[in-house]
Write a protein that holds these residues in place. Structure first.
Motif: not given
Length: 255
Positions: A77-83
């Motif tokens: 997910s894009k959340d994982e990229l942000l993390e």
């Protein structure tokens, strides 16, 4: 023609085949690493330009020129990229600060070194810094707790340095507000600093270190302390330590 030895292993042509497989595997790993780096740089660019909530997973896919289906091999997910972006920022900041102050005992010189690292990082990696400083708020659950732990550990080094200076009578006791003010002061560099401007990064670090010492009322033997009275880390060494591979140095090709 290939021959077979007593263990059943082939020689001759098969050696070439094994070597070929090893090279192919190495090539695939290198390609995978390049693709991952491109995705992180692209996500960093878009998050800094449009914000996390204004960026969709397809936006990242198109800008990075990587199929959406292929993206899920690297991030779910894009959340994982942000993390991932935020984690790398905090890890580089922590490692650079730890290495720079490792052999410095004097609280005033430690503060100067911490400010220099923080200022150099934000000047050299403005997009990643802005994402980590602001967009990380979009994270939730365990990812958010992990990032907050990294941030708290980094800020504790600053807090310990200020407390040591107060104990030694070098700094005035400004409370927790001083740590927040110092960090925020240098964090803002990511929003306005431009290479090629009036100040180079070395001069920028010196100016901010002087302001930091003044904010803390740094004084020794009844005389205010300035950067010129102390040792400041070499700017070239600082830049090497704060170099962040995922910082996008140019607009993604697909934007």
């Amino acid at each position: 023609m290939a021959t077979t030895n007593q263990t059943g292993d082939q020689t001759g042509g098969s050696r070439h085949t094994k070597g070929g497989r090893m090279k192919a595997t190495s090539s695939r790993r290198a390609q995978s690493a390049r693709t991952e780096l491109r995705l992180l740089r692209t996500a960093c660019w878009l998050f800094s330009e449009r914000g996390f909530h204004g960026t969709g997973i397809r936006d990242i896919s198109v800008a990075a020129e990587v199929a959406v289906s292929a993206m899920y091999y690297y991030a779910s997910s894009k959340d994982e990229l942000l993390e991932a972006v935020t984690r790398r920022v905090m890890e580089i900041l922590a490692a650079a600060s730890e290495e720079t102050v490792r052999d410095i005992d004097d609280p005033a010189e430690r503060l100067v070194a911490l400010i220099a690292v923080h200022a150099a990082f934000h000047a050299r990696n403005p997009r990643a810094a802005k994402v980590a400083d602001h967009e990380f708020q979009a994270l939730s659950g365990q990812a958010r707790r992990d990032i907050l732990r990294l941030r708290d550990a980094y800020e504790k080094v600053w807090a310990d340095t200020l407390e040591a200076g107060v104990r030694d009578g070098v700094f005035k006791d400004r409370g927790n507000l001083a740590r927040l003010a110092l960090l925020q002061m240098a964090t803002g560099i990511a929003h306005w600093y431009r290479p090629g401007g009036e100040l180079g990064i070395a001069q920028l670090c010196e100016r901010f270190a002087d302001m930091g010492l003044a904010l803390m009322g740094a004084c020794r033997d009844g005389r205010p302390l300035e950067v010129r009275d102390l040792a400041i880390p070499d700017s070239e060494l600082l830049l090497e330590r704060v170099e962040l591979a995922i910082e996008p140095r140019r607009k993604p090709s697909g934007v």
